[in-house]
Write a protein that holds these residues in place. Structure first.
Motif, PDB file in Angstrom:
ATOM      1  N   ALA A 270       0.833  -1.209   0.000  1.00 37.64           N
ATOM      2  CA  ALA A 270       0.000   0.000   0.000  1.00 37.64           C
ATOM      3  C   ALA A 270       0.865   1.255   0.000  1.00 37.64           C
ATOM      4  O   ALA A 270       0.567   2.239  -0.699  1.00 37.64           O
ATOM      5  CB  ALA A 270      -0.923  -0.008   1.213  1.00 37.64           C
ATOM      6  N   LEU A 271       1.958   1.238   0.770  1.00 35.35           N
ATOM      7  CA  LEU A 271       2.859   2.390   0.823  1.00 35.35           C
ATOM      8  C   LEU A 271       3.470   2.659  -0.542  1.00 35.35           C
ATOM      9  O   LEU A 271       3.567   3.824  -0.983  1.00 35.35           O
ATOM     10  CB  LEU A 271       3.958   2.149   1.861  1.00 35.35           C
ATOM     11  N   GLN A 272       3.885   1.613  -1.236  1.00 39.07           N
ATOM     12  CA  GLN A 272       4.446   1.777  -2.573  1.00 39.07           C
ATOM     13  C   GLN A 272       3.429   2.415  -3.516  1.00 39.07           C
ATOM     14  O   GLN A 272       3.758   3.308  -4.296  1.00 39.07           O
ATOM     15  CB  GLN A 272       4.893   0.419  -3.123  1.00 39.07           C
ATOM     16  N   ALA A 273       2.174   1.960  -3.431  1.00 36.82           N
ATOM     17  CA  ALA A 273       1.113   2.505  -4.287  1.00 36.82           C
ATOM     18  C   ALA A 273       0.862   3.974  -3.963  1.00 36.82           C
ATOM     19  O   ALA A 273       0.678   4.801  -4.863  1.00 36.82           O
ATOM     20  CB  ALA A 273      -0.164   1.694  -4.104  1.00 36.82           C
ATOM     21  N   PHE A 274       0.869   4.299  -2.669  1.00 37.79           N
ATOM     22  CA  PHE A 274       0.684   5.692  -2.258  1.00 37.79           C
ATOM     23  C   PHE A 274       1.776   6.571  -2.829  1.00 37.79           C
ATOM     24  O   PHE A 274       1.512   7.645  -3.376  1.00 37.79           O
ATOM     25  CB  PHE A 274       0.684   5.788  -0.733  1.00 37.79           C
ATOM     26  N   MET A 275       3.007   6.133  -2.683  1.00 35.89           N
ATOM     27  CA  MET A 275       4.132   6.972  -3.104  1.00 35.89           C
ATOM     28  C   MET A 275       4.168   7.135  -4.628  1.00 35.89           C
ATOM     29  O   MET A 275       4.496   8.207  -5.140  1.00 35.89           O
ATOM     30  CB  MET A 275       5.435   6.409  -2.561  1.00 35.89           C
ATOM     31  N   LYS A 276       3.787   6.108  -5.338  1.00 35.39           N
ATOM     32  CA  LYS A 276       3.729   6.207  -6.808  1.00 35.39           C
ATOM     33  C   LYS A 276       2.695   7.246  -7.215  1.00 35.39           C
ATOM     34  O   LYS A 276       2.953   8.099  -8.071  1.00 35.39           O
ATOM     35  CB  LYS A 276       3.379   4.841  -7.399  1.00 35.39           C
ATOM     36  N   ARG A 277       1.515   7.200  -6.582  1.00 38.99           N
ATOM     37  CA  ARG A 277       0.461   8.171  -6.904  1.00 38.99           C
ATOM     38  C   ARG A 277       0.839   9.566  -6.423  1.00 38.99           C
ATOM     39  O   ARG A 277       0.574  10.557  -7.097  1.00 38.99           O
ATOM     40  CB  ARG A 277      -0.856   7.699  -6.274  1.00 38.99           C
ATOM     41  N   GLU A 278       1.492   9.645  -5.272  1.00 40.30           N
ATOM     42  CA  GLU A 278       1.871  10.941  -4.698  1.00 40.30           C
ATOM     43  C   GLU A 278       2.906  11.644  -5.575  1.00 40.30           C
ATOM     44  O   GLU A 278       2.828  12.857  -5.812  1.00 40.30           O
ATOM     45  CB  GLU A 278       2.431  10.728  -3.294  1.00 40.30           C
ATOM     46  N   PHE A 279       3.862  10.881  -6.075  1.00 41.32           N
ATOM     47  CA  PHE A 279       4.947  11.478  -6.862  1.00 41.32           C
ATOM     48  C   PHE A 279       4.507  11.866  -8.276  1.00 41.32           C
ATOM     49  O   PHE A 279       5.080  12.767  -8.883  1.00 41.32           O
ATOM     50  CB  PHE A 279       6.127  10.513  -6.976  1.00 41.32           C
ATOM     51  N   PHE A 280       3.468  11.187  -8.786  1.00 41.48           N
ATOM     52  CA  PHE A 280       3.086  11.425 -10.171  1.00 41.48           C
ATOM     53  C   PHE A 280       1.697  12.030 -10.327  1.00 41.48           C
ATOM     54  O   PHE A 280       1.141  12.041 -11.419  1.00 41.48           O
ATOM     55  CB  PHE A 280       3.169  10.117 -10.969  1.00 41.48           C
ATOM     56  N   LYS A 281       1.156  12.542  -9.213  1.00 43.91           N
ATOM     57  CA  LYS A 281      -0.191  13.139  -9.323  1.00 43.91           C
ATOM     58  C   LYS A 281      -0.121  14.527  -9.965  1.00 43.91           C
ATOM     59  O   LYS A 281       0.923  15.156 -10.007  1.00 43.91           O
ATOM     60  CB  LYS A 281      -0.823  13.230  -7.918  1.00 43.91           C
TER      61      LYS A 281
END
Length: 281
Positions: A270-281
């Protein structure tokens, strides 16, 4: 189905609106638009909009502030929830009340069950427990969801703070004697969506797996491309926070399992998914 969201400008409320807009008619109110401590205002809004379901995510969540603002905490987290429940009862709406692992004292050594005895250590935990009890008493057509260590894309939270520090390669000391389960708002909202079709009750909802805040921070640093060794452990006593926190607040997912609800993914994924979305939003 028409769904009304309180606290719609908060990190959880925004995620609820974001996801639910795809399938439902959603009405969101921030704290400036809907003061949940004002029963007349709450009753007026709910009668006007007449939702089928209320996702009550509005809350006073500043844990340490609650220690010095105890009356405010009870007014918002306890009496505010009661106001929403009273208004919901009048229009026949179902209510989801978002609660916390901090209703437990952390002295247990195995995950907390939904029916385990509550005994909060902090004013924040107490105020959320008051909200639970009031909602259950006033509105039988309600569901209590306890979650833990919540983080999302809006507002401030532990993960976003650690990402900021990691980018600066900053050394940080993080508590290593509090163990729980981090929870990504996107995953919590997915479960709430499933629970719309399940019976009322108390459900524990968190990402699976456990860690300490120190272990969590090290993983955040690693995922952010920084050196995890910049994170060093300390004790709760050394950190010196104002409010007492449970040392062990891992929650069992028995309620979800009994209703055949797929469990949330592991916290690391879940953390990996959050960070991917956070960095590329």
């Amino acid at each position: 189905m028409k769904i009304l969201v309180t606290g719609a400008n908060g990190q959880l409320g925004r995620e609820v609106v974001h996801q639910f807009n795809q399938n439902y008619e959603v009405i969101g109110y921030g704290k400036d638009e809907l003061d949940i401590s004002n029963l007349d205002r709450v009753s007026f809004i709910l009668k006007k909009d007449c939702p089928d379901v209320i996702i009550h995510s509005a809350a006073y969540t500043a844990v340490d502030e609650c220690e010095t603002q105890g009356i405010k905490a009870i007014e918002i987290n306890g009496l505010g929830a009661a106001n929403v429940a009273r208004a919901a009862r009048k229009i026949g709406a179902r209510m989801f009340y978002i609660s916390t692992d901090y209703v437990f004292n952390g002295e247990k050594e195995i995950p907390y069950l939904e029916n385990d005895k509550t005994n909060p250590l902090s004013m924040y935990g107490l105020s959320k427990l008051v909200g639970e009890l009031m909602v259950q008493t006033i509105l039988p057509n309600s569901t209590i969801i306890r979650t833990s260590w919540l983080y999302g894309h809006d507002g401030k939270n532990f993960v976003k703070t650690m990402i900021h520090f990691a980018r600066e390669n900053k050394k940080v000391r993080v508590v290593n004697d509090q163990v729980g389960s981090p929870t990504y708002t996107a995953d919590l909202v997915e479960i709430i969506n499933v629970l719309l079709e399940k019976p009322n009750g108390i459900y524990h909802v968190s990402n699976t797996g456990t860690c300490s805040w120190y272990q969590f921070a090290k993983r955040i640093y690693k995922e952010a491309g920084s050196d995890p060794e910049l994170v060093t452990p300390c004790t709760t006593e050394e950190y010196g926070a104002l409010a007492k926190r449970p040392k062990f607040s891992v929650m069992d997912h028995g309620g979800l399992k009994s209703k055949k609800v797929p469990l949330p993914r592991k916290w690391e994924v879940a953390l990996q998914a959050f960070m991917k979305r956070e960095f590329f939003k």
